[in-house]
Scaffold this motif. Sequence first.
Motif, PDB file in Angstrom:
ATOM      1  N   PHE A  35      35.363 -47.599 -29.594  1.00 10.92           N
ATOM      2  CA  PHE A  35      35.497 -47.152 -28.214  1.00 10.92           C
ATOM      3  C   PHE A  35      35.957 -48.346 -27.387  1.00 10.92           C
ATOM      4  O   PHE A  35      35.298 -49.376 -27.353  1.00 10.92           O
ATOM      5  CB  PHE A  35      34.171 -46.616 -27.668  1.00 10.92           C
ATOM      6  CG  PHE A  35      33.745 -45.284 -28.244  1.00 10.92           C
ATOM      7  CD1 PHE A  35      34.549 -44.560 -29.106  1.00 10.92           C
ATOM      8  CD2 PHE A  35      32.522 -44.739 -27.910  1.00 10.92           C
ATOM      9  CE1 PHE A  35      34.161 -43.342 -29.626  1.00 10.92           C
ATOM     10  CE2 PHE A  35      32.115 -43.514 -28.419  1.00 10.92           C
ATOM     11  CZ  PHE A  35      32.933 -42.813 -29.272  1.00 10.92           C
ATOM     12  N   GLU A  36      37.117 -48.190 -26.762  1.00 11.60           N
ATOM     13  CA  GLU A  36      37.731 -49.307 -26.044  1.00 11.60           C
ATOM     14  C   GLU A  36      37.980 -48.968 -24.580  1.00 11.60           C
ATOM     15  O   GLU A  36      38.182 -47.812 -24.221  1.00 11.60           O
ATOM     16  CB  GLU A  36      39.077 -49.659 -26.692  1.00 11.60           C
ATOM     17  CG  GLU A  36      38.972 -50.106 -28.123  1.00 11.60           C
ATOM     18  CD  GLU A  36      40.320 -50.350 -28.784  1.00 11.60           C
ATOM     19  OE1 GLU A  36      40.345 -51.082 -29.774  1.00 11.60           O
ATOM     20  OE2 GLU A  36      41.341 -49.797 -28.305  1.00 11.60           O
ATOM     21  N   LEU A  37      37.995 -50.017 -23.779  1.00 11.15           N
ATOM     22  CA  LEU A  37      38.450 -49.940 -22.399  1.00 11.15           C
ATOM     23  C   LEU A  37      39.856 -50.520 -22.389  1.00 11.15           C
ATOM     24  O   LEU A  37      40.093 -51.585 -22.965  1.00 11.15           O
ATOM     25  CB  LEU A  37      37.552 -50.768 -21.485  1.00 11.15           C
ATOM     26  CG  LEU A  37      36.090 -50.351 -21.421  1.00 11.15           C
ATOM     27  CD1 LEU A  37      35.282 -51.399 -20.665  1.00 11.15           C
ATOM     28  CD2 LEU A  37      35.957 -49.003 -20.764  1.00 11.15           C
ATOM     29  N   ARG A  38      40.783 -49.808 -21.745  1.00 11.12           N
ATOM     30  CA  ARG A  38      42.178 -50.259 -21.732  1.00 11.12           C
ATOM     31  C   ARG A  38      42.756 -50.183 -20.325  1.00 11.12           C
ATOM     32  O   ARG A  38      42.230 -49.515 -19.459  1.00 11.12           O
ATOM     33  CB  ARG A  38      43.026 -49.410 -22.677  1.00 11.12           C
ATOM     34  CG  ARG A  38      42.658 -49.641 -24.140  1.00 11.12           C
ATOM     35  CD  ARG A  38      43.654 -49.022 -25.033  1.00 11.12           C
ATOM     36  NE  ARG A  38      43.419 -49.383 -26.425  1.00 11.12           N
ATOM     37  CZ  ARG A  38      44.272 -49.159 -27.395  1.00 11.12           C
ATOM     38  NH1 ARG A  38      45.425 -48.559 -27.135  1.00 11.12           N
ATOM     39  NH2 ARG A  38      43.998 -49.509 -28.627  1.00 11.12           N
ATOM     40  N   PHE A 104      31.154 -41.159 -25.546  1.00  9.09           N
ATOM     41  CA  PHE A 104      32.497 -41.400 -25.016  1.00  9.09           C
ATOM     42  C   PHE A 104      32.594 -40.923 -23.568  1.00  9.09           C
ATOM     43  O   PHE A 104      33.232 -41.586 -22.738  1.00  9.09           O
ATOM     44  CB  PHE A 104      33.568 -40.735 -25.878  1.00  9.09           C
ATOM     45  CG  PHE A 104      34.958 -41.126 -25.469  1.00  9.09           C
ATOM     46  CD1 PHE A 104      35.404 -42.428 -25.635  1.00  9.09           C
ATOM     47  CD2 PHE A 104      35.825 -40.202 -24.910  1.00  9.09           C
ATOM     48  CE1 PHE A 104      36.690 -42.808 -25.244  1.00  9.09           C
ATOM     49  CE2 PHE A 104      37.104 -40.566 -24.526  1.00  9.09           C
ATOM     50  CZ  PHE A 104      37.533 -41.876 -24.693  1.00  9.09           C
ATOM     51  N   HIS A 105      31.933 -39.811 -23.243  1.00  6.96           N
ATOM     52  CA  HIS A 105      31.925 -39.340 -21.850  1.00  6.96           C
ATOM     53  C   HIS A 105      31.234 -40.351 -20.939  1.00  6.96           C
ATOM     54  O   HIS A 105      31.646 -40.556 -19.796  1.00  6.96           O
ATOM     55  CB  HIS A 105      31.273 -37.964 -21.739  1.00  6.96           C
ATOM     56  CG  HIS A 105      32.109 -36.862 -22.312  1.00  6.96           C
ATOM     57  ND1 HIS A 105      33.433 -36.663 -21.986  1.00  6.96           N
ATOM     58  CD2 HIS A 105      31.808 -35.906 -23.224  1.00  6.96           C
ATOM     59  CE1 HIS A 105      33.911 -35.627 -22.651  1.00  6.96           C
ATOM     60  NE2 HIS A 105      32.946 -35.156 -23.425  1.00  6.96           N
ATOM     61  N   LEU A 106      30.202 -41.010 -21.457  1.00  5.48           N
ATOM     62  CA  LEU A 106      29.530 -42.062 -20.697  1.00  5.48           C
ATOM     63  C   LEU A 106      30.494 -43.217 -20.419  1.00  5.48           C
ATOM     64  O   LEU A 106      30.557 -43.740 -19.306  1.00  5.48           O
ATOM     65  CB  LEU A 106      28.300 -42.560 -21.461  1.00  5.48           C
ATOM     66  CG  LEU A 106      27.496 -43.674 -20.826  1.00  5.48           C
ATOM     67  CD1 LEU A 106      26.913 -43.235 -19.490  1.00  5.48           C
ATOM     68  CD2 LEU A 106      26.382 -44.116 -21.769  1.00  5.48           C
ATOM     69  N   LEU A 107      31.268 -43.587 -21.419  1.00  6.56           N
ATOM     70  CA  LEU A 107      32.264 -44.647 -21.239  1.00  6.56           C
ATOM     71  C   LEU A 107      33.317 -44.235 -20.201  1.00  6.56           C
ATOM     72  O   LEU A 107      33.711 -45.036 -19.352  1.00  6.56           O
ATOM     73  CB  LEU A 107      32.929 -44.972 -22.578  1.00  6.56           C
ATOM     74  CG  LEU A 107      33.912 -46.133 -22.586  1.00  6.56           C
ATOM     75  CD1 LEU A 107      33.243 -47.435 -22.180  1.00  6.56           C
ATOM     76  CD2 LEU A 107      34.552 -46.268 -23.959  1.00  6.56           C
ATOM     77  N   GLU A 108      33.739 -42.983 -20.257  1.00  8.53           N
ATOM     78  CA  GLU A 108      34.709 -42.490 -19.269  1.00  8.53           C
ATOM     79  C   GLU A 108      34.126 -42.549 -17.853  1.00  8.53           C
ATOM     80  O   GLU A 108      34.834 -42.880 -16.906  1.00  8.53           O
ATOM     81  CB  GLU A 108      35.127 -41.061 -19.608  1.00  8.53           C
ATOM     82  CG  GLU A 108      36.010 -40.965 -20.830  1.00  8.53           C
ATOM     83  CD  GLU A 108      36.364 -39.542 -21.208  1.00  8.53           C
ATOM     84  OE1 GLU A 108      37.541 -39.316 -21.544  1.00  8.53           O
ATOM     85  OE2 GLU A 108      35.473 -38.661 -21.178  1.00  8.53           O
ATOM     86  N   TYR A 124      41.236 -46.713 -18.241  1.00 10.77           N
ATOM     87  CA  TYR A 124      40.980 -45.564 -19.112  1.00 10.77           C
ATOM     88  C   TYR A 124      40.224 -45.982 -20.368  1.00 10.77           C
ATOM     89  O   TYR A 124      40.293 -47.112 -20.820  1.00 10.77           O
ATOM     90  CB  TYR A 124      42.262 -44.788 -19.440  1.00 10.77           C
ATOM     91  CG  TYR A 124      43.248 -45.460 -20.358  1.00 10.77           C
ATOM     92  CD1 TYR A 124      43.282 -45.153 -21.720  1.00 10.77           C
ATOM     93  CD2 TYR A 124      44.192 -46.359 -19.864  1.00 10.77           C
ATOM     94  CE1 TYR A 124      44.221 -45.740 -22.558  1.00 10.77           C
ATOM     95  CE2 TYR A 124      45.124 -46.940 -20.697  1.00 10.77           C
ATOM     96  CZ  TYR A 124      45.136 -46.631 -22.043  1.00 10.77           C
ATOM     97  OH  TYR A 124      46.056 -47.215 -22.875  1.00 10.77           O
ATOM     98  N   ALA A 125      39.484 -45.006 -20.886  1.00  7.32           N
ATOM     99  CA  ALA A 125      38.729 -45.192 -22.131  1.00  7.32           C
ATOM    100  C   ALA A 125      39.587 -44.663 -23.278  1.00  7.32           C
ATOM    101  O   ALA A 125      40.339 -43.702 -23.112  1.00  7.32           O
ATOM    102  CB  ALA A 125      37.408 -44.441 -22.053  1.00  7.32           C
ATOM    103  N   PHE A 126      39.468 -45.303 -24.434  1.00  7.98           N
ATOM    104  CA  PHE A 126      40.324 -44.974 -25.567  1.00  7.98           C
ATOM    105  C   PHE A 126      39.504 -44.939 -26.852  1.00  7.98           C
ATOM    106  O   PHE A 126      38.605 -45.757 -27.039  1.00  7.98           O
ATOM    107  CB  PHE A 126      41.434 -46.027 -25.681  1.00  7.98           C
ATOM    108  CG  PHE A 126      42.454 -45.744 -26.745  1.00  7.98           C
ATOM    109  CD1 PHE A 126      43.480 -44.841 -26.532  1.00  7.98           C
ATOM    110  CD2 PHE A 126      42.384 -46.389 -27.970  1.00  7.98           C
ATOM    111  CE1 PHE A 126      44.431 -44.588 -27.509  1.00  7.98           C
ATOM    112  CE2 PHE A 126      43.328 -46.149 -28.963  1.00  7.98           C
ATOM    113  CZ  PHE A 126      44.351 -45.240 -28.730  1.00  7.98           C
ATOM    114  N   VAL A 127      39.814 -43.988 -27.726  1.00  8.01           N
ATOM    115  CA  VAL A 127      39.188 -43.908 -29.046  1.00  8.01           C
ATOM    116  C   VAL A 127      40.186 -44.452 -30.069  1.00  8.01           C
ATOM    117  O   VAL A 127      41.201 -43.820 -30.339  1.00  8.01           O
ATOM    118  CB  VAL A 127      38.799 -42.450 -29.413  1.00  8.01           C
ATOM    119  CG1 VAL A 127      38.261 -42.381 -30.833  1.00  8.01           C
ATOM    120  CG2 VAL A 127      37.779 -41.897 -28.432  1.00  8.01           C
TER     121      VAL A 127
END
Length: 143
Positions: A35-38, A104-108, A124-127
């Motif tokens: 799970f990445e932040l971009r 992932f929703h938490l990361l978003e 944006y969050a990225f998988v």
Amino acid sequence: MSVCIHHTSSPVISQEEKQLLKEISGANRYPVCRFELRSSREDELISTALDAVHLERQDEEMEPVKARAQLLKSLEEKGLLVLYYDLKSYVKKDYQPYHDSDLFHLLEQLVAEGSQREGYLFDYAFVKKGMAVLTCKGKYAIH
């Protein structure tokens, strides 16, 4: 072509690690994600929020996911598996649960909150899709 195999000692693995190796061995595919932040403004700007993620359920809590990730990283360090993130192709249904997961929703949500601040770079969050694959040493360790 000849192959030379030098005798090396097998790494010590816990029962938990051995069980995970068996689980990976028995699976057709063992998907993992990062799970990445971009940033859409700078392609090279990437921050890993959570690494070696393998979900058993979409609503799984953070702690068991982090514990499994630690096991995966430990097994990789011992040379028993490879966490491979440069997939040329993948089965979409293997990764949809990651996009739909609570984590992932938490990361978003964190990205959305951060984007309200001045100068926040990650928008944006990225998988990042990957796969855990046993090495020869890993296959040998479960027998």
